[in-house]
Write a protein that holds these residues in place. Structure first.
Motif, PDB file in Angstrom:
ATOM      1  N   MET A   1       0.837  -1.181   0.000  1.00 37.37           N
ATOM      2  CA  MET A   1       0.000   0.000   0.000  1.00 37.37           C
ATOM      3  C   MET A   1       0.887   1.251   0.000  1.00 37.37           C
ATOM      4  N   ARG A   2       0.480   2.235  -0.781  1.00 40.18           N
ATOM      5  CA  ARG A   2       1.223   3.487  -0.848  1.00 40.18           C
ATOM      6  C   ARG A   2       1.057   4.273   0.455  1.00 40.18           C
ATOM      7  N   LYS A   3       2.076   5.040   0.774  1.00 47.12           N
ATOM      8  CA  LYS A   3       2.038   5.891   1.963  1.00 47.12           C
ATOM      9  C   LYS A   3       1.766   7.330   1.555  1.00 47.12           C
ATOM     10  N   ILE A   4       1.067   8.046   2.419  1.00 46.02           N
ATOM     11  CA  ILE A   4       0.951   9.497   2.277  1.00 46.02           C
ATOM     12  C   ILE A   4       2.025  10.103   3.159  1.00 46.02           C
ATOM     13  N   VAL A   5       2.912  10.894   2.538  1.00 44.15           N
ATOM     14  CA  VAL A   5       4.067  11.474   3.217  1.00 44.15           C
ATOM     15  C   VAL A   5       3.910  12.995   3.250  1.00 44.15           C
ATOM     16  N   TYR A   6       3.826  13.542   4.450  1.00 49.08           N
ATOM     17  CA  TYR A   6       3.751  14.995   4.627  1.00 49.08           C
ATOM     18  C   TYR A   6       5.187  15.505   4.681  1.00 49.08           C
ATOM     19  N   ASP A   7       5.674  16.016   3.564  1.00 49.71           N
ATOM     20  CA  ASP A   7       7.051  16.477   3.384  1.00 49.71           C
ATOM     21  C   ASP A   7       6.993  17.993   3.334  1.00 49.71           C
ATOM     22  N   VAL A   8       7.380  18.663   4.429  1.00 44.99           N
ATOM     23  CA  VAL A   8       7.076  20.085   4.565  1.00 44.99           C
ATOM     24  C   VAL A   8       8.139  20.817   5.384  1.00 44.99           C
ATOM     25  N   ALA A   9       8.336  22.081   5.038  1.00 42.83           N
ATOM     26  CA  ALA A   9       9.187  22.961   5.842  1.00 42.83           C
ATOM     27  C   ALA A   9       8.361  23.500   7.000  1.00 42.83           C
ATOM     28  N   VAL A  10       8.990  23.613   8.154  1.00 37.83           N
ATOM     29  CA  VAL A  10       8.283  24.049   9.359  1.00 37.83           C
ATOM     30  C   VAL A  10       9.241  24.837  10.241  1.00 37.83           C
ATOM     31  N   THR A  11       8.694  25.767  11.000  1.00 40.79           N
ATOM     32  CA  THR A  11       9.503  26.508  11.962  1.00 40.79           C
ATOM     33  C   THR A  11       9.668  25.675  13.229  1.00 40.79           C
ATOM     34  N   VAL A  12      10.551  26.111  14.099  1.00 38.19           N
ATOM     35  CA  VAL A  12      10.748  25.415  15.366  1.00 38.19           C
ATOM     36  C   VAL A  12       9.446  25.396  16.176  1.00 38.19           C
ATOM     37  N   ASP A  13       8.603  26.436  16.014  1.00 37.77           N
ATOM     38  CA  ASP A  13       7.337  26.478  16.747  1.00 37.77           C
ATOM     39  C   ASP A  13       6.151  25.950  15.927  1.00 37.77           C
ATOM     40  N   ASN A  14       6.435  25.138  14.919  1.00 38.10           N
ATOM     41  CA  ASN A  14       5.439  24.361  14.172  1.00 38.10           C
ATOM     42  C   ASN A  14       4.517  25.156  13.254  1.00 38.10           C
ATOM     43  N   PHE A  15       5.054  26.166  12.584  1.00 40.36           N
ATOM     44  CA  PHE A  15       4.275  26.890  11.579  1.00 40.36           C
ATOM     45  C   PHE A  15       4.872  26.621  10.203  1.00 40.36           C
ATOM     46  N   ILE A  16       3.989  26.435   9.198  1.00 40.57           N
ATOM     47  CA  ILE A  16       4.456  26.186   7.838  1.00 40.57           C
ATOM     48  C   ILE A  16       4.471  27.463   7.011  1.00 40.57           C
ATOM     49  N   SER A  17       3.833  28.513   7.522  1.00 37.23           N
ATOM     50  CA  SER A  17       3.859  29.814   6.849  1.00 37.23           C
ATOM     51  C   SER A  17       3.356  30.868   7.821  1.00 37.23           C
ATOM     52  N   HIS A  18       3.474  32.116   7.393  1.00 36.10           N
ATOM     53  CA  HIS A  18       2.843  33.209   8.126  1.00 36.10           C
ATOM     54  C   HIS A  18       1.348  33.133   7.863  1.00 36.10           C
ATOM     55  N   GLU A  19       0.558  33.905   8.589  1.00 37.98           N
ATOM     56  CA  GLU A  19      -0.901  33.877   8.429  1.00 37.98           C
ATOM     57  C   GLU A  19      -1.326  34.219   7.009  1.00 37.98           C
ATOM     58  N   ASP A  20      -0.572  35.070   6.312  1.00 36.24           N
ATOM     59  CA  ASP A  20      -0.920  35.461   4.942  1.00 36.24           C
ATOM     60  C   ASP A  20      -0.412  34.452   3.905  1.00 36.24           C
ATOM     61  N   GLY A  21       0.165  33.343   4.351  1.00 36.86           N
ATOM     62  CA  GLY A  21       0.669  32.318   3.445  1.00 36.86           C
ATOM     63  C   GLY A  21       2.109  32.518   3.013  1.00 36.86           C
ATOM     64  N   SER A  22       2.704  33.657   3.334  1.00 38.93           N
ATOM     65  CA  SER A  22       4.096  33.891   2.957  1.00 38.93           C
ATOM     66  C   SER A  22       5.025  33.039   3.817  1.00 38.93           C
ATOM     67  N   VAL A  23       6.208  32.805   3.298  1.00 38.34           N
ATOM     68  CA  VAL A  23       7.173  31.946   3.988  1.00 38.34           C
ATOM     69  C   VAL A  23       8.489  32.684   4.251  1.00 38.34           C
ATOM     70  N   ASP A  24       8.420  34.001   4.304  1.00 38.84           N
ATOM     71  CA  ASP A  24       9.607  34.806   4.591  1.00 38.84           C
ATOM     72  C   ASP A  24      10.251  34.331   5.886  1.00 38.84           C
ATOM     73  N   GLY A  25      11.544  34.083   5.829  1.00 36.31           N
ATOM     74  CA  GLY A  25      12.279  33.633   7.000  1.00 36.31           C
ATOM     75  C   GLY A  25      12.655  32.162   6.936  1.00 36.31           C
ATOM     76  N   LEU A  26      11.928  31.371   6.133  1.00 43.83           N
ATOM     77  CA  LEU A  26      12.317  29.972   5.963  1.00 43.83           C
ATOM     78  C   LEU A  26      13.536  29.914   5.044  1.00 43.83           C
ATOM     79  N   VAL A  27      14.435  29.008   5.329  1.00 41.21           N
ATOM     80  CA  VAL A  27      15.659  28.869   4.551  1.00 41.21           C
ATOM     81  C   VAL A  27      15.313  28.153   3.246  1.00 41.21           C
ATOM     82  N   MET A  28      15.550  28.833   2.126  1.00 40.93           N
ATOM     83  CA  MET A  28      15.149  28.301   0.822  1.00 40.93           C
ATOM     84  C   MET A  28      16.296  27.711   0.010  1.00 40.93           C
TER      85      MET A  28
END
Length: 181
Positions: A1-28
């Motif tokens: 069976m295939r797996k669903i893998v959540y592969d995502v960038a996250v901050t130390v405090d568990n946010f994937i983006s700012h409230e407006d969806g921007s990702v300023d500050g994440l290392v790209m």
């Protein structure tokens, strides 16, 4: 069976983006980004919510086209519609059954691209099998949570950890079935 893998960038405090969806500050850039691009080659299917799909529009994604050319796309949304010739499939009902069919189908593991609310829905319905977290050395304080508003507790089994020179840590976990933290 295939797996669903959540592969995502996250901050130390568990946010994937700012409230407006921007990702300023994440290392790209850096070795972790190259490793991510290489991992993407191993997925043949991507699932995501509407906001994650539409996030690509300002970066040149054409509505109805694939964000990842080599992957089949399933966008989960009650409101999104595309005309004839769309390269993506919109799933607007029976979401759990659709995801179970994808998992039971042929192919490689399935890339859960996001976002937080959709990932929370999958977590609440016991559909995420693995987490690949690119933990960034930053605290946002608020924003879009890794699992949206989900409060479900699950146990994880560490599969591996990699530290990069730029401060990003890659953590890979299996979701343990039949147990709660």
């Amino acid at each position: 069976m295939r797996k669903i893998v959540y592969d995502v960038a996250v901050t130390v405090d568990n946010f994937i983006s700012h409230e407006d969806g921007s990702v300023d500050g994440l290392v790209m850039q850096g070795e972790h980004a190259a490793d991510y691009v290489e991992r993407l080659k191993g997925y043949d299917t991507v699932v995501m919510g509407r906001r994650t799909y539409e996030w690509g529009y300002p970066f040149g994604l054409v509505p109805g086209k694939r964000a990842y050319p080599h992957m089949a796309h399933y966008i989960f949304s009650k409101t999104l519609r595309f005309g004839e010739g769309a390269e993506v499939e919109v799933v607007d009902r029976d979401e759990i059954a659709a995801l179970k069919r994808l998992k039971e189908g042929d192919g490689t593991d399935i890339y859960l691209c996001g976002g937080g609310a959709f990932a929370g829905f999958l977590l609440d319905n016991d559909l995420i099998d693995q987490l690949v977290l690119k933990v960034n050395p930053i605290v946002f304080g608020h924003g879009v949570r890794l699992f949206g508003g989900s409060t479900r507790k699950v146990e994880l089994a560490l599969l591996g950890a990699t530290s990069y020179a730029n401060g990003v840590s890659l953590l890979r976990y299996d979701v343990k079935r039949g147990s709660a933290a």
